[in-house]
Design a protein around this motif. Structure first.
Motif: not given
Ligand SMILES: [Zn+2]
Length: 266
Positions: A35-36, A219, A223, A229
């Motif tokens: 997650a970001a 992003h 992934h 990251h």
């Molecule tokens: Zn991320």
């Protein structure tokens, strides 16, 4: 199926948590959640820092038994040759950071040119802040990665049941993140399916605008394709996304990943 095999591990970065859940309920499929959050301005950055910015563990993913059969027969791996290619191609990439985060293993999709990855992009119509152009930003993010010359194509399908990848929308996450990706791999580290969830609002309530949705989509698709990251905030794959476009390092890292076989390089 031994539940005792469940092996959670977490790596906390300075600003935002990165959580991976490795589930071995099935001996063949492992799912990883990433997650970001989005750093859209200094104010949100300050708030995230103040909040401590950690993510909760994702629930144990639903594991797909049949997916492993889709993986091709494995050729013998020449670890020395793989390491040599890594060394030659690593300059200008953050592949080293990915290997450090993944215990020296790489994950990617098999070549999917003739059989494109089937992507279903859902609608958030009815959610506050929804814009009808958001799915187009998501499709553009998939296309942008695919256009780098990696052996992966995407096709967008209207039927979620037949899709390899699902993209869905949420008003906001309960933690300071703006997107989340979960993918599953087989025992040879080929990624076999994935789910992306995108938020319409920051955790604090501010809406994500078009450029933010596009950036978070880039992003999360990164992934989905196997990237992890990097600490360098000039890249789209930094945990707290500050830029809006792919960097040279993002492109170079993705291209290098898709010249290498998946699995451990130890
Ligand atoms: Zn991320």
């Amino acid at each position: 199926m031994k539940r005792s095999d469940l092996l959670p591990f977490a790596l906390l970065l300075p600003l935002v948590g990165f959580v991976a859940v490795q589930a071995t309920q099935s001996p063949r499929i492992t799912a990883v959640t990433q997650a970001a959050t989005l750093a859209s301005d200094a104010r949100s950055a300050a708030r995230s820092v103040a909040a401590g910015s950690v993510e909760e563990h994702a629930p144990a993913p639903k594991l797909v038994e049949h997916a492993a059969s889709a993986a091709p027969a494995e050729a013998p791996r020449d670890i020395g040759e793989i390491r040599r290619r890594l060394e030659l191609g690593a300059n200008g990439t953050y592949i080293g950071e990915i290997l450090a985060e993944r215990d020296s293993a790489l994950a990617r999709w098999t070549d999917r040119v003739d059989q494109p990855i089937r992507v279903w992009v859902g609608s958030g119509a009815g959610l506050p802040g929804w814009k009808d152009e958001f799915p187009e930003h998501v499709r553009a993010a998939f296309e942008e990665w695919s256009s780098l010359g990696i052996p992966v194509r995407f096709v967008f399908v209207p039927d979620s049941a037949s899709a390899d990848v699902h993209v869905s929308w949420i008003d906001h996450f309960d933690t300071p993140i703006s997107g989340k990706t979960l993918w599953a791999r087989d025992r040879n580290w080929w990624i076999v399916n994935g789910n992306i969830t995108l938020a319409l609002h920051h955790n604090g309530g501010e809406p994500l605008d078009d450029s933010a949705v596009k950036a978070i989509a880039l992003h999360e698709v990164g992934h989905l394709l196997g990237l992890d990251h990097t600490a360098d905030t000039a890249n789209i794959m930094t945990a707290r996304v500050r830029v809006r476009d792919l960097s040279e390092a993002d492109r170079a890292t993705m291209k290098l990943l898709y010249t290498l076989p998946p699995g451990s390089v130890k």
